[in-house]
Design an enzyme around this catalytic site. Structure first.
Site, short mmCIF file in Angstrom:
data_model
loop_
_atom_site.label_atom_id
_atom_site.label_comp_id
_atom_site.label_asym_id
_atom_site.label_seq_id
_atom_site.Cartn_x
_atom_site.Cartn_y
_atom_site.Cartn_z
N LYS A 1 65.11 14.57 19.68
CA LYS A 1 65.14 13.72 18.48
C LYS A 1 63.79 13.07 18.21
O LYS A 1 63.68 11.86 18.04
CB LYS A 1 66.23 12.66 18.60
CG LYS A 1 67.62 13.26 18.69
CD LYS A 1 68.71 12.25 18.42
CE LYS A 1 70.09 12.84 18.56
NZ LYS A 1 70.44 13.32 19.90
O1 LIG Z 1 71.57 15.50 17.94
C1 LIG Z 1 72.58 15.42 18.66
O2 LIG Z 1 72.86 16.31 19.43
C2 LIG Z 1 73.50 14.31 18.46
C3 LIG Z 1 73.56 13.80 17.17
C4 LIG Z 1 74.61 12.94 16.83
O3 LIG Z 1 74.78 12.56 15.68
N1 LIG Z 1 75.49 12.54 17.81
C5 LIG Z 1 75.39 12.98 19.10
O4 LIG Z 1 76.24 12.62 19.91
N2 LIG Z 1 74.35 13.80 19.46
C6 LIG Z 1 74.15 14.20 20.86
O5 LIG Z 1 75.24 15.04 21.23
C7 LIG Z 1 75.67 14.75 22.57
C8 LIG Z 1 77.11 14.29 22.53
O6 LIG Z 1 77.64 14.25 23.81
P1 LIG Z 1 79.22 14.17 24.09
O7 LIG Z 1 79.71 13.01 23.31
O8 LIG Z 1 79.27 13.98 25.56
O9 LIG Z 1 79.81 15.48 23.65
C9 LIG Z 1 74.70 13.72 23.11
O10 LIG Z 1 73.66 14.41 23.79
C10 LIG Z 1 74.13 13.06 21.87
O11 LIG Z 1 72.80 12.61 22.08
#
Ligand SMILES: O=C(O)c1cc(=O)[nH]c(=O)n1[C@@H]1O[C@H](COP(=O)(O)O)[C@@H](O)[C@H]1O
Length: 279
Positions: A99
């Protein structure tokens, strides 16, 4: 060094052959503990290696979250370098979740870090934040295009706090998120079968409320631990659902350290996604 085919084409092919899923490599301290590992560099290495061994030869995209590696300093970054190289070697597309976003001249250095072939952290794609202005991303967009890499710009993130910025509406009536999507669509104009410039749109949204037809991939985090399921995808993404890459981290990773259990969990998500998006 051979130039890669455009990322969008490589992603479409990977989704067609491996199914539609991105698994995040997010070595939370709590997951290391749950796996019976220490919260140290050795634990990080074992965790990351296991995920790569289990999934890199079968899921379309692996998305290491850089923060969980950076917290161990240079030794953690060395683990990240090895994980990226091994995952790519095994055939997964690697989306580096870092990011990044900064003024153009600094953005150029971030682009070289993640998108210049030969860089130790070279990845197939990178998440970027467009909130210093979409134009500040230009060095990353240009290098990605030149090298066959992809970019995923945050549009509507999965966290509720994001909306105060992303849903804000300018004098012309366009929301900030819609402006990001419009600029991505321009980058993807004419690309076939899919553009290389994607948007991040959370699967957790009640509704998108924006035009998602950017001719590029839509990364949809929020499936699993944040509460969204595959069933939410058609409602949030409408006709653009065919370009969605759902992203799951904890809800797959919690099944480790068993390689078989990680594989079964990932396959269950692929099957769920295929059921709802082919319906
Ligand atoms: O860019 C991302 O991957 C991201 C964007 C977003 O809007 N929300 C989000 O949760 N993420 C990333 O996606 C992953 C979500 O993880 P879980 O919630 O464990 O599935 C994390 O690494 C967050 O940093």
């Amino acid at each position: 060094m051979t130039t890669l085919a455009p990322f969008g084409a490589r992603l479409r092919a990977a989704m067609d052959t491996r199914g539609r899923l991105c698994v995040g490599i997010d070595p939370h301290a709590s997951l290391l503990t749950a796996w019976g590992l220490n919260d140290d560099v050795q634990g990080l290495e074992t965790f990351s290696r296991t995920v790569v061994e289990a999934l890199a030869d079968r899921v379309a995209v692996l998305k290491p979250q850089a923060a969980f590696f950076e917290r161990f300093g240079s030794k953690g970054i060395a683990v990240l370098e090895r994980s990226v190289a091994e995952a790519r070697e095994a055939g997964a597309l690697v989306l580096m979740d870092a990011k990044r976003g900064d003024i153009g001249s600094t953005m150029a250095a971030y682009a070289e870090t993640f998108l210049a072939p030969g860089s130790p952290l070279f990845s197939d794609a990178l998440t970027v934040s467009p909130y210093l202005g979409f134009g500040s991303l230009r060095p990353a967009l240009d290098l990605a295009r030149e090298q066959g890499c992809g970019i995923f710009a945050l549009a509507l993130t999965s966290n509720p706090e994001g909306h105060e910025v992303q849903r804000a509406v300018g004098a012309d009536g366009e929301s900030v998120a819609q402006a990001v999507l419009r600029r991505l669509a321009a980058e993807n104009a004419g690309a076939e079968p899919l553009g290389s410039f994607g948007a991040v749109v959370g699967a957790t949204l009640a509704e998108a409320g924006v035009d998602l037809a950017i001719n590029g991939p839509l990364l949809a985090p929020g499936v699993g631990a944040q509460g969204a399921t595959a069933k939410d995808l058609p409602r949030v993404f409408g006709a653009s659902v065919r370009n969605v890459v759902p992203s799951v981290s904890r809800d797959v990773l919690k099944h480790g350290p068993s390689v078989q259990a990680l594989r079964a969990a990932a396959q269950a998500f692929v099957d769920d996604v295929s059921t709802v998006t082919n319906a």
